[in-house]
Motif scaffolding. Structure first.
Motif, PDB file in Angstrom:
ATOM      1  N   GLY A 157       2.183   5.529   5.113  1.00 38.94           N
ATOM      2  CA  GLY A 157       3.376   5.326   4.303  1.00 38.94           C
ATOM      3  C   GLY A 157       4.530   4.689   5.039  1.00 38.94           C
TER       4      GLY A 157
ATOM      5  N   ARG B  98      -8.282   0.006   1.089  1.00 36.83           N
ATOM      6  CA  ARG B  98      -7.929   1.326   1.632  1.00 36.83           C
ATOM      7  C   ARG B  98      -8.182   1.386   3.135  1.00 36.83           C
TER       8      ARG B  98
ATOM      9  N   THR C 248       4.142   1.530  -1.105  1.00 40.33           N
ATOM     10  CA  THR C 248       4.997   1.659  -2.285  1.00 40.33           C
ATOM     11  C   THR C 248       4.206   1.681  -3.589  1.00 40.33           C
ATOM     12  N   GLY C 249       2.998   1.137  -3.563  1.00 39.71           N
ATOM     13  CA  GLY C 249       2.183   1.130  -4.765  1.00 39.71           C
ATOM     14  C   GLY C 249       2.488   0.003  -5.729  1.00 39.71           C
ATOM     15  N   SER C 250       3.310  -0.956  -5.328  1.00 38.49           N
ATOM     16  CA  SER C 250       3.624  -2.060  -6.233  1.00 38.49           C
ATOM     17  C   SER C 250       4.120  -3.276  -5.459  1.00 38.49           C
TER      18      SER C 250
ATOM     19  N   LEU D 234      -6.866  -5.661  -3.524  1.00 34.86           N
ATOM     20  CA  LEU D 234      -6.161  -4.907  -4.555  1.00 34.86           C
ATOM     21  C   LEU D 234      -6.796  -5.159  -5.913  1.00 34.86           C
TER      22      LEU D 234
ATOM     23  N   ARG E 298      -1.138  -1.489 -13.761  1.00 38.35           N
ATOM     24  CA  ARG E 298      -1.573  -0.658 -12.642  1.00 38.35           C
ATOM     25  C   ARG E 298      -2.012  -1.507 -11.460  1.00 38.35           C
TER      26      ARG E 298
ATOM     27  N   SER F 170      -4.011  -0.851  -7.646  1.00 36.09           N
ATOM     28  CA  SER F 170      -4.680   0.112  -6.774  1.00 36.09           C
ATOM     29  C   SER F 170      -5.434  -0.641  -5.682  1.00 36.09           C
TER      30      SER F 170
ATOM     31  N   ALA G  91       0.828  -1.205   0.000  1.00 34.56           N
ATOM     32  CA  ALA G  91       0.000   0.000   0.000  1.00 34.56           C
ATOM     33  C   ALA G  91       0.863   1.256   0.000  1.00 34.56           C
TER      34      ALA G  91
ATOM     35  N   ARG H 110      -5.633  -5.435  -9.656  1.00 33.28           N
ATOM     36  CA  ARG H 110      -4.369  -5.658 -10.326  1.00 33.28           C
ATOM     37  C   ARG H 110      -4.584  -5.774 -11.824  1.00 33.28           C
TER      38      ARG H 110
END
Length: 305
Positions: free
Chosen positions: A139, A65, A18-20, A51, A57, A59, A16, A53
């Motif tokens: 983060g 979330r 790092t986004g990847s 997620l 991308r 998200s 979450a 996937r």
């Protein structure tokens, strides 16, 4: 009772942040396959997709979330437990995630870090530079440098030194135009603006009597980074409002000169911000003390006049 899959939640928290998958795997020293399997385990246990996937991308779902915040807190608490267990160690060790604004980070934080890392060779730094305000809990940030007047929050803030805004232009621009005498006169000038200013495009000023006035600045260039504005300012494209730590050398060299000196921009300050609660790991404590020593009220090298 089945124990929670703490490892998988920790991996999810880093995804979450790092986004990847690849970014989380690199930070945690795991393979992407291990990271992927951890998410599959969580989705199987929770019965929810966490997620979205695709080939290009990744998200978070709405459920993802919501759970990412709790997972980040879980990871932070686990790291704090380990840090407390290591508190009696002779030398602080481990990784510290440090966030700073881009220009300040490049000009001042990055040059200072080698001295810190030589003093504490068992500490590694993950330096994250971004002018946007990041959520340090979600983060997984240990320490953030923020340049703002902070609102009340659950975070712990330590004020370091003031930051003066300076209204400036190139000498050639000043020589070619009638200069503003009061903030409202800036409407007749091209203004170069910083996109992430807390007050938006509104520039706020105080006169010698403490009277406040503001103006909505408009012009040919806005940027999400102050360095980008410095080039345009020195080229004579208009008037800009920038922090002293960014322009002090240009002012000292005469490449930029003050405008409307009877009115001074409202000042702000640099703060060190950390998550609240729990024991502070030694690696974080020594970095906080180091940064406070470098950028404290009597240590900042960029103070002008």
């Amino acid at each position: 009772m089945k124990l929670p899959d703490l490892e998988a939640w920790a991996i999810f928290a880093r995804i979450a942040a790092t986004g990847s998958f690849a970014g989380a795997a690199a930070e945690l020293g795991l393979s992407t396959a291990t990271v992927s399997k951890a998410i599959k385990r969580l989705e199987l246990r929770t019965g929810e997709r966490l997620l979205h996937r695709s080939a290009r991308r990744l998200s978070l779902t709405e459920t993802g979330r919501l759970l990412a915040v709790r997972a980040a807190l879980m990871l932070e608490e686990g790291e704090a437990v380990e840090a407390q267990a290591q508190a009696t160690s002779a030398a602080p060790r481990g990784r510290v995630r440090l966030a700073a604004p881009m220009s300040f980070g490049l000009r001042h934080v990055a040059p200072a870090l080698p001295a810190f890392m030589q003093a504490y060779p068992e500490i590694s730094i993950d330096l994250q530079l971004d002018d946007r305000v990041v959520d340090i809990v979600a983060g997984g940030i240990d320490v953030a440098l923020r340049i703002a007047e902070l609102e009340d929050s659950s975070l712990v803030a330590r004020r370091l030194c003031p930051v003066r805004g300076l209204l400036l232009a190139a000498p050639a621009y000043v020589a070619s135009r009638a200069m503003p005498r009061r903030p409202s006169d800036l409407r007749d000038h091209p203004c170069l603006t910083y996109s992430y200013l807390a007050s938006g495009r509104s520039w706020r000023f105080l006169d010698a009597a403490g009277q406040e006035a503001s103006v909505v600045a408009r012009g040919p260039l806005s940027a999400t980074n102050g360095d980008a504005l410095c080039f345009a300012l020195e080229a004579g494209l208009g008037i800009g409002l920038l922090p002293d730590f960014l322009v002090w050398e240009s002012v000292a060299a005469g490449r930029l000169v003050p405008v409307m000196p009877e009115w001074r921009p409202v000042a702000t300050a640099i703060h060190l911000v950390t998550p609240a609660g729990g024991p502070r790991p030694p690696r974080v404590a020594v970095l906080l003390d180091f940064l406070a020593g470098r950028f404290g009220a009597n240590a900042a090298p960029w103070s002008i006049g």
